[in-house]
Design a protein around this motif. Structure first.
Motif, PDB file in Angstrom:
ATOM      1  N   MET A  32       4.502   5.404  -9.511  1.00 35.94           N
ATOM      2  CA  MET A  32       5.213   4.733  -8.219  1.00 35.94           C
ATOM      3  C   MET A  32       6.464   5.403  -8.213  1.00 35.94           C
ATOM      4  SD  MET A  32       4.271   0.480  -8.937  1.00 35.94           S
ATOM      5  CE  MET A  32       5.557   0.329  -9.479  1.00 35.94           C
ATOM      6  N   THR A  33       6.697   5.609  -6.834  1.00 35.40           N
ATOM      7  CA  THR A  33       7.917   6.382  -6.699  1.00 35.40           C
ATOM      8  C   THR A  33       8.828   5.934  -5.614  1.00 35.40           C
ATOM      9  OG1 THR A  33       7.015   7.941  -5.397  1.00 35.40           O
ATOM     10  CG2 THR A  33       7.078   8.448  -7.780  1.00 35.40           C
ATOM     11  N   CYS A  34       8.147   5.027  -4.836  1.00 33.76           N
ATOM     12  CA  CYS A  34       8.944   4.506  -3.475  1.00 33.76           C
ATOM     13  C   CYS A  34       8.324   3.265  -3.028  1.00 33.76           C
ATOM     14  CB  CYS A  34       8.739   5.508  -2.535  1.00 33.76           C
ATOM     15  SG  CYS A  34       6.896   5.621  -2.058  1.00 33.76           S
ATOM     16  N   ALA A  35       8.840   2.759  -2.067  1.00 34.06           N
ATOM     17  CA  ALA A  35       8.441   1.497  -1.568  1.00 34.06           C
ATOM     18  C   ALA A  35       6.985   1.434  -0.873  1.00 34.06           C
ATOM     19  CB  ALA A  35       9.857   1.051  -0.420  1.00 34.06           C
ATOM     20  N   LEU A  36       6.481   2.555  -0.431  1.00 33.18           N
ATOM     21  CA  LEU A  36       5.220   2.760   0.058  1.00 33.18           C
ATOM     22  C   LEU A  36       4.232   2.216  -1.143  1.00 33.18           C
ATOM     23  CD1 LEU A  36       5.533   5.514   2.696  1.00 33.18           C
ATOM     24  CD2 LEU A  36       5.379   3.132   3.178  1.00 33.18           C
ATOM     25  N   CYS A  37       4.791   2.982  -2.299  1.00 31.73           N
ATOM     26  CA  CYS A  37       3.856   2.817  -3.457  1.00 31.73           C
ATOM     27  C   CYS A  37       3.836   1.152  -3.775  1.00 31.73           C
ATOM     28  CB  CYS A  37       4.420   3.510  -4.614  1.00 31.73           C
ATOM     29  SG  CYS A  37       4.587   5.265  -4.378  1.00 31.73           S
ATOM     30  N   VAL A  38       4.853   0.447  -3.555  1.00 27.02           N
ATOM     31  CA  VAL A  38       4.916  -0.873  -3.751  1.00 27.02           C
ATOM     32  C   VAL A  38       3.973  -1.781  -2.639  1.00 27.02           C
ATOM     33  CG1 VAL A  38       6.497  -2.983  -3.852  1.00 27.02           C
ATOM     34  CG2 VAL A  38       7.055  -0.825  -5.039  1.00 27.02           C
ATOM     35  N   ASP A  39       4.246  -1.355  -1.655  1.00 26.52           N
ATOM     36  CA  ASP A  39       3.599  -1.962  -0.298  1.00 26.52           C
ATOM     37  C   ASP A  39       2.120  -1.544  -0.817  1.00 26.52           C
ATOM     38  OD1 ASP A  39       3.268  -3.195   2.010  1.00 26.52           O
ATOM     39  OD2 ASP A  39       2.703  -1.508   2.974  1.00 26.52           O
ATOM     40  N   SER A  40       1.753  -0.422  -1.035  1.00 27.79           N
ATOM     41  CA  SER A  40       0.152  -0.141  -1.229  1.00 27.79           C
ATOM     42  C   SER A  40      -0.362  -1.046  -2.296  1.00 27.79           C
ATOM     43  CB  SER A  40       0.144   1.473  -1.369  1.00 27.79           C
ATOM     44  OG  SER A  40      -1.298   1.642  -1.790  1.00 27.79           O
ATOM     45  N   LEU A  41       0.121  -1.022  -3.213  1.00 27.94           N
ATOM     46  CA  LEU A  41      -0.333  -2.119  -4.538  1.00 27.94           C
ATOM     47  C   LEU A  41      -0.561  -3.444  -3.840  1.00 27.94           C
ATOM     48  CD1 LEU A  41       1.354  -0.119  -7.391  1.00 27.94           C
ATOM     49  CD2 LEU A  41      -1.088  -0.254  -7.012  1.00 27.94           C
ATOM     50  N   ASN A  42       0.495  -4.213  -3.344  1.00 27.04           N
ATOM     51  CA  ASN A  42       0.711  -5.308  -2.924  1.00 27.04           C
ATOM     52  C   ASN A  42      -0.406  -5.631  -2.081  1.00 27.04           C
ATOM     53  OD1 ASN A  42       2.733  -6.805  -3.789  1.00 27.04           O
ATOM     54  ND2 ASN A  42       4.269  -5.944  -2.802  1.00 27.04           N
ATOM     55  N   ARG A  43      -0.722  -4.749  -1.096  1.00 27.48           N
ATOM     56  CA  ARG A  43      -1.756  -4.947  -0.146  1.00 27.48           C
ATOM     57  C   ARG A  43      -3.091  -4.845  -0.765  1.00 27.48           C
ATOM     58  NH1 ARG A  43      -2.113  -0.620   3.184  1.00 27.48           N
ATOM     59  NH2 ARG A  43      -0.194   0.373   2.438  1.00 27.48           N
ATOM     60  N   THR A  44      -3.087  -3.972  -1.871  1.00 26.29           N
ATOM     61  CA  THR A  44      -4.554  -3.845  -2.842  1.00 26.29           C
ATOM     62  C   THR A  44      -4.894  -5.171  -3.348  1.00 26.29           C
ATOM     63  OG1 THR A  44      -4.355  -1.447  -3.037  1.00 26.29           O
ATOM     64  CG2 THR A  44      -5.591  -2.507  -4.670  1.00 26.29           C
ATOM     65  N   PHE A  45      -3.990  -5.676  -3.894  1.00 23.46           N
ATOM     66  CA  PHE A  45      -4.085  -6.778  -4.805  1.00 23.46           C
ATOM     67  C   PHE A  45      -4.234  -8.010  -3.909  1.00 23.46           C
ATOM     68  CE2 PHE A  45      -3.002  -3.763  -8.122  1.00 23.46           C
ATOM     69  CZ  PHE A  45      -4.277  -4.019  -9.019  1.00 23.46           C
ATOM     70  N   ASN A  46      -3.527  -8.139  -2.873  1.00 23.07           N
ATOM     71  CA  ASN A  46      -3.348  -9.318  -1.874  1.00 23.07           C
ATOM     72  C   ASN A  46      -5.065  -9.591  -1.307  1.00 23.07           C
ATOM     73  OD1 ASN A  46      -1.162 -10.677  -2.326  1.00 23.07           O
ATOM     74  ND2 ASN A  46      -0.044  -9.050  -1.210  1.00 23.07           N
ATOM     75  N   LYS A  47      -5.559  -8.396  -1.336  1.00 26.16           N
ATOM     76  CA  LYS A  47      -6.991  -8.324  -0.604  1.00 26.16           C
ATOM     77  C   LYS A  47      -7.983  -8.857  -1.712  1.00 26.16           C
ATOM     78  CE  LYS A  47      -6.588  -4.523   1.583  1.00 26.16           C
ATOM     79  NZ  LYS A  47      -7.028  -2.929   2.164  1.00 26.16           N
ATOM     80  N   MET A  48      -7.698  -8.493  -3.085  1.00 29.16           N
ATOM     81  CA  MET A  48      -8.624  -8.675  -4.212  1.00 29.16           C
ATOM     82  C   MET A  48      -9.177 -10.318  -4.540  1.00 29.16           C
ATOM     83  SD  MET A  48      -8.492  -7.217  -8.040  1.00 29.16           S
ATOM     84  CE  MET A  48      -8.798  -5.571  -7.678  1.00 29.16           C
ATOM     85  N   SER A  57       7.038  -4.421  -9.185  1.00 24.03           N
ATOM     86  CA  SER A  57       8.451  -3.856  -9.701  1.00 24.03           C
ATOM     87  C   SER A  57       8.306  -2.405  -9.821  1.00 24.03           C
ATOM     88  CB  SER A  57       8.829  -4.628 -10.975  1.00 24.03           C
ATOM     89  OG  SER A  57       9.932  -3.713 -11.266  1.00 24.03           O
ATOM     90  N   MET A  58       8.796  -1.674  -8.634  1.00 26.64           N
ATOM     91  CA  MET A  58       9.146  -0.235  -8.755  1.00 26.64           C
ATOM     92  C   MET A  58       9.909   0.024 -10.169  1.00 26.64           C
ATOM     93  SD  MET A  58       9.768   2.603  -5.803  1.00 26.64           S
ATOM     94  CE  MET A  58      11.649   1.969  -5.847  1.00 26.64           C
ATOM     95  N   GLN A  79      -9.643  -0.175 -11.796  1.00 24.04           N
ATOM     96  CA  GLN A  79     -10.412   0.752 -10.898  1.00 24.04           C
ATOM     97  C   GLN A  79      -9.374   0.664  -9.608  1.00 24.04           C
ATOM     98  OE1 GLN A  79     -12.797   2.891 -11.628  1.00 24.04           O
ATOM     99  NE2 GLN A  79     -11.953   3.849  -9.473  1.00 24.04           N
ATOM    100  N   ALA A  80      -8.953  -0.493  -9.034  1.00 21.61           N
ATOM    101  CA  ALA A  80      -8.127  -0.673  -7.798  1.00 21.61           C
ATOM    102  C   ALA A  80      -6.777   0.054  -7.944  1.00 21.61           C
ATOM    103  CB  ALA A  80      -7.823  -2.145  -7.860  1.00 21.61           C
ATOM    104  N   ILE A  81      -6.177   0.056  -9.057  1.00 24.48           N
ATOM    105  CA  ILE A  81      -4.995   0.973  -9.245  1.00 24.48           C
ATOM    106  C   ILE A  81      -5.198   2.384  -8.909  1.00 24.48           C
ATOM    107  CG2 ILE A  81      -3.305   1.585 -10.870  1.00 24.48           C
ATOM    108  CD1 ILE A  81      -3.260  -1.249 -12.049  1.00 24.48           C
ATOM    109  N   LEU A  82      -6.395   2.844  -9.701  1.00 26.53           N
ATOM    110  CA  LEU A  82      -6.734   4.299  -9.708  1.00 26.53           C
ATOM    111  C   LEU A  82      -6.959   4.768  -8.268  1.00 26.53           C
ATOM    112  CD1 LEU A  82      -9.065   4.725 -12.769  1.00 26.53           C
ATOM    113  CD2 LEU A  82      -6.895   5.928 -12.447  1.00 26.53           C
ATOM    114  N   ASP A  83      -7.903   3.747  -7.442  1.00 23.35           N
ATOM    115  CA  ASP A  83      -8.263   4.081  -5.934  1.00 23.35           C
ATOM    116  C   ASP A  83      -7.333   4.108  -5.003  1.00 23.35           C
ATOM    117  OD1 ASP A  83     -11.032   3.948  -6.700  1.00 23.35           O
ATOM    118  OD2 ASP A  83     -11.441   2.024  -5.959  1.00 23.35           O
ATOM    119  N   ALA A  84      -6.021   3.262  -5.603  1.00 25.41           N
ATOM    120  CA  ALA A  84      -4.813   3.300  -4.577  1.00 25.41           C
ATOM    121  C   ALA A  84      -3.811   4.563  -5.082  1.00 25.41           C
ATOM    122  CB  ALA A  84      -3.876   2.178  -5.082  1.00 25.41           C
ATOM    123  N   GLY A  85      -4.344   5.341  -6.182  1.00 27.49           N
ATOM    124  CA  GLY A  85      -3.557   6.594  -6.321  1.00 27.49           C
ATOM    125  C   GLY A  85      -2.627   6.669  -7.392  1.00 27.49           C
ATOM    126  N   PHE A  86      -2.673   5.672  -8.313  1.00 30.46           N
ATOM    127  CA  PHE A  86      -1.967   5.510  -9.338  1.00 30.46           C
ATOM    128  C   PHE A  86      -2.637   5.547 -10.695  1.00 30.46           C
ATOM    129  CE2 PHE A  86      -0.198   3.334  -5.799  1.00 30.46           C
ATOM    130  CZ  PHE A  86       1.006   4.020  -5.465  1.00 30.46           C
TER     131      PHE A  86
END
Length: 101
Positions: A32-48, A57-58, A79-86
């Motif tokens: 995680m390096t930026c606000a887009l990373c935070v947004d990506s993980l938020n979207r991933t888990f809000n859909k789960m 928290s970045m 797996q969701a974290i890996l799929d998001a690129g982290f």
């Protein structure tokens, strides 16, 4: 008036039963390096399914999830974290007793 009281009682019962069955999962994440990373993980888990609350928290490089007791599984979260690129580093399940102390 009676309907309003019944609906209020039902809502309280549902929220109380969810609180009993809920667990908190904290995952340290690499990449995680930026606000887009935070947004990506938020979207991933809000859909789960089974995830009630998400905090990313970045600064701390962590995701904290409030989930239902049995869903989602730790494997699904990783797996969701890996799929998001982290990369998930460390997973900690915080029991209700620890959270209340």
């Amino acid at each position: 008036m009676k309907i309003l009281l019944l609906l209020t009682a039902l809502a309280l019962t549902l929220s109380f039963s969810f609180a009993i069955k809920a667990k908190t999962i904290e995952v340290e994440i690499h990449g995680m390096t930026c606000a887009l990373c935070v947004d990506s993980l938020n979207r991933t888990f809000n859909k789960m399914a089974g995830v009630a609350k998400v905090q990313v928290s970045m600064k701390m490089k962590k995701v904290q999830l409030e989930t239902e007791a049995k869903s989602p599984s730790i494997a699904m979260i990783k797996q969701a974290i890996l799929d998001a690129g982290f990369t998930p580093i460390k997973v900690t399940v915080i029991s209700d007793e620890e959270a209340n102390n």
